[in-house]
Scaffold this active site. Sequence first.
Site, PDB file in Angstrom:
ATOM      1  N   ASN A   9       0.875  -1.176   0.000  1.00 37.62           N
ATOM      2  CA  ASN A   9       0.000   0.000   0.000  1.00 37.62           C
ATOM      3  C   ASN A   9       0.912   1.225   0.000  1.00 37.62           C
ATOM      4  O   ASN A   9       1.531   1.542   1.017  1.00 37.62           O
ATOM      5  CB  ASN A   9      -0.880  -0.033   1.264  1.00 37.62           C
ATOM      6  CG  ASN A   9      -1.672   1.256   1.451  1.00 37.62           C
ATOM      7  OD1 ASN A   9      -1.782   2.069   0.540  1.00 37.62           O
ATOM      8  ND2 ASN A   9      -2.216   1.439   2.640  1.00 37.62           N
ATOM      9  N   LYS A  11       0.061   4.206  -0.104  1.00 39.30           N
ATOM     10  CA  LYS A  11      -0.609   5.382   0.487  1.00 39.30           C
ATOM     11  C   LYS A  11      -0.395   6.585  -0.445  1.00 39.30           C
ATOM     12  O   LYS A  11      -0.330   6.395  -1.650  1.00 39.30           O
ATOM     13  CB  LYS A  11      -0.092   5.647   1.905  1.00 39.30           C
ATOM     14  CG  LYS A  11      -0.057   4.397   2.773  1.00 39.30           C
ATOM     15  CD  LYS A  11       0.141   4.722   4.211  1.00 39.30           C
ATOM     16  CE  LYS A  11       0.402   3.454   4.992  1.00 39.30           C
ATOM     17  NZ  LYS A  11       0.270   3.622   6.405  1.00 39.30           N
ATOM     18  N   HIS A  93      -9.345   0.871   5.326  1.00 38.62           N
ATOM     19  CA  HIS A  93      -8.024   1.102   5.923  1.00 38.62           C
ATOM     20  C   HIS A  93      -8.185   2.016   7.137  1.00 38.62           C
ATOM     21  O   HIS A  93      -9.011   2.928   7.133  1.00 38.62           O
ATOM     22  CB  HIS A  93      -7.079   1.724   4.889  1.00 38.62           C
ATOM     23  CG  HIS A  93      -5.661   1.744   5.371  1.00 38.62           C
ATOM     24  ND1 HIS A  93      -5.194   2.716   6.224  1.00 38.62           N
ATOM     25  CD2 HIS A  93      -4.630   0.888   5.155  1.00 38.62           C
ATOM     26  CE1 HIS A  93      -3.923   2.461   6.504  1.00 38.62           C
ATOM     27  NE2 HIS A  93      -3.549   1.356   5.868  1.00 38.62           N
ATOM     28  N   GLU A  95      -6.583   4.456   8.200  1.00 31.33           N
ATOM     29  CA  GLU A  95      -6.457   5.903   7.938  1.00 31.33           C
ATOM     30  C   GLU A  95      -7.765   6.457   7.378  1.00 31.33           C
ATOM     31  O   GLU A  95      -8.147   7.582   7.676  1.00 31.33           O
ATOM     32  CB  GLU A  95      -5.271   6.154   6.981  1.00 31.33           C
ATOM     33  CG  GLU A  95      -3.949   5.954   7.712  1.00 31.33           C
ATOM     34  CD  GLU A  95      -2.796   5.492   6.855  1.00 31.33           C
ATOM     35  OE1 GLU A  95      -2.869   5.614   5.609  1.00 31.33           O
ATOM     36  OE2 GLU A  95      -1.806   4.995   7.433  1.00 31.33           O
ATOM     37  N   GLU A 165      -4.886  -5.291  10.763  1.00 32.34           N
ATOM     38  CA  GLU A 165      -3.839  -4.284  10.919  1.00 32.34           C
ATOM     39  C   GLU A 165      -4.055  -3.529  12.233  1.00 32.34           C
ATOM     40  O   GLU A 165      -4.838  -2.569  12.278  1.00 32.34           O
ATOM     41  CB  GLU A 165      -3.906  -3.268   9.778  1.00 32.34           C
ATOM     42  CG  GLU A 165      -3.734  -3.869   8.406  1.00 32.34           C
ATOM     43  CD  GLU A 165      -3.272  -2.814   7.404  1.00 32.34           C
ATOM     44  OE1 GLU A 165      -2.148  -2.922   6.931  1.00 32.34           O
ATOM     45  OE2 GLU A 165      -4.025  -1.870   7.154  1.00 32.34           O
ATOM     46  N   GLY A 171       2.788   2.064  10.607  1.00 29.85           N
ATOM     47  CA  GLY A 171       3.692   3.195  10.413  1.00 29.85           C
ATOM     48  C   GLY A 171       4.458   3.586  11.669  1.00 29.85           C
ATOM     49  O   GLY A 171       5.085   4.643  11.711  1.00 29.85           O
ATOM     50  N   SER A 210       3.838  -2.410  10.149  1.00 26.92           N
ATOM     51  CA  SER A 210       5.299  -2.415  10.230  1.00 26.92           C
ATOM     52  C   SER A 210       5.924  -3.760   9.819  1.00 26.92           C
ATOM     53  O   SER A 210       6.896  -4.208  10.428  1.00 26.92           O
ATOM     54  CB  SER A 210       5.768  -1.977  11.619  1.00 26.92           C
ATOM     55  OG  SER A 210       5.328  -0.642  11.870  1.00 26.92           O
TER      56      SER A 210
HETATM   57  C1  PEP Z   1      -0.582   0.064   6.080  1.00 22.89           C
HETATM   58  O1  PEP Z   1      -0.671   1.247   5.855  1.00 22.89           O
HETATM   59  O2  PEP Z   1      -1.488  -0.689   5.702  1.00 22.89           O
HETATM   60  C2  PEP Z   1       0.597  -0.428   6.806  1.00 22.89           C
HETATM   61  C3  PEP Z   1       0.570  -1.646   7.263  1.00 22.89           C
HETATM   62  O3  PEP Z   1       1.655   0.447   6.965  1.00 22.89           O
HETATM   63  P1  PEP Z   1       3.127   0.104   7.553  1.00 22.89           P
HETATM   64  O4  PEP Z   1       3.582  -1.178   6.913  1.00 22.89           O
HETATM   65  O5  PEP Z   1       3.965   1.271   7.153  1.00 22.89           O
HETATM   66  O6  PEP Z   1       2.974  -0.033   9.019  1.00 22.89           O
END
Ligand code: PEP
Length: 248
Positions: A9, A11, A93, A95, A165, A171, A210
């Site tokens: 992703n 973003k 998601h 966000e 997640e 992040g 992460s």
């Molecule tokens: C995400 O945005 O779905 C995500 C898992 O981000 P990151 O891997 O940077 O934590």
Amino acid sequence: MRKQIVAGNWKMNGSNELLNSFVPALAEEAKQSQAEILVCPPALFLGDMRRLAGEYLLVGAQNCHEAVSGAFTGEISADMLADMQLSHVLVGHSERRAIYGETDALIAAKTKAALNAGLTAVLCVGETLEEREAGRTLDVVLGQVSAVVEQLTLADWANLVVAYEPVWAIGTGKTASSEQAQDVHQAIRAALAEYSPEHADAMRILYGGSVKADNAAELFACPDIDGGLVGGASLNSDEFISICRSAN
Ligand code: PEP
């Protein structure tokens, strides 16, 4: 055996340069991979990425509108994504839930729109740190899953992927331990099995938060983890390809 998926992703990151330098190598990787590899760039890059991706690399969007068409300035419908030969779309998601106020009802509507358009929806769910610390992880996560699956038929599940997640791991550099992740994945699968054990067994449940080259193999080896949804590390070609090689 469930085929694992590694999804990137981007973003609101990336550039034409990244697209042109990284996607051909990833397309080559996807050709040889035992797993499915999916990249979800910003909408602006979807057409070019689809053209560069070739036959094996999957390309998806990060969001869609729940309507087929109409006066929704700035929005993109699931039907348009399908018309562009894309295969997947992320829905729910964290966000989009937190920054854009997307509710479970809206996410269910977007999921249905995606499935009706012939796309695979990657339904993202996860608890915040406060919810985890209050012992509400499973309430929250299973509630987010059931709000969507209750609106679907079992036949729809063939085009649904769940991504767990934990919001506190996105992040932040803080990954859930493989035990923490496996516990939630197992609970999601058990909740799905109440609808249909067979369909629950076939459901791909990805972990996101992460994921990096140095933790992917341990996470992906857990029995109920069927790959990953990768944010930051999907922008670095060596790192992302190494994560892809940890799958299946
Ligand atoms: C995400 O945005 O779905 C995500 C898992 O981000 P990151 O891997 O940077 O934590």
